[in-house]
Design an enzyme around this catalytic site. Sequence first.
Site, PDB file in Angstrom:
ATOM      1  N   ARG A  27       0.875  -1.175   0.000  1.00  0.00           N
ATOM      2  CA  ARG A  27       0.000   0.000   0.000  1.00  0.00           C
ATOM      3  C   ARG A  27       0.905   1.214   0.000  1.00  0.00           C
ATOM      4  NH1 ARG A  27      -2.731   4.087   0.414  1.00  0.00           N
ATOM      5  NH2 ARG A  27      -4.867   4.219   1.160  1.00  0.00           N
ATOM      6  N   GLU A  35     -11.385   4.777  -5.331  1.00  0.00           N
ATOM      7  CA  GLU A  35     -11.617   3.335  -5.295  1.00  0.00           C
ATOM      8  C   GLU A  35     -12.270   2.836  -6.579  1.00  0.00           C
ATOM      9  OE1 GLU A  35     -10.467   1.395  -2.903  1.00  0.00           O
ATOM     10  OE2 GLU A  35      -9.704   3.145  -1.823  1.00  0.00           O
ATOM     11  N   ARG A  75      -0.537  -5.794   4.366  1.00  0.00           N
ATOM     12  CA  ARG A  75       0.144  -5.121   3.257  1.00  0.00           C
ATOM     13  C   ARG A  75       1.295  -4.290   3.800  1.00  0.00           C
ATOM     14  NH1 ARG A  75      -4.894  -1.918   0.746  1.00  0.00           N
ATOM     15  NH2 ARG A  75      -4.837  -1.224   2.905  1.00  0.00           N
TER      16      ARG A  75
END
Length: 111
Positions: A27, A35, A75
């Site tokens: 990320r 999004e 992540r």
Amino acid sequence: PAATAHPVRNVYDGDTLTLTTNAQRVRLLGIDTPELKERQPFAEEAKAYTHGLCHGKSVFVVFEEGGEREDHYGRWLAFIYVENPSGEGFVCVNEGILEAGLATGYAPSAD
């Protein structure tokens, strides 16, 4: 901070990618892009920006000194650098997508 090189297998969206190394997801730290799932405006453009710089290429991953290295999804939270497409030096993808107007910035928390 030390940078480690990793090839990119997939770009999920403007601020998330997957490395070939252990299928590790990353990320991009300090930015938030629209999004795709929610069909937000400029989501496709943000993905295209990151895809163009990173997909199938080797990137350099840099963690924030003293900051969290992973989020609650596992992540990595990092700055991503790539060779400058114009040929000299390197480009921070996190900063570039912000400058392109395809992301909003935030200050990573030290918590």
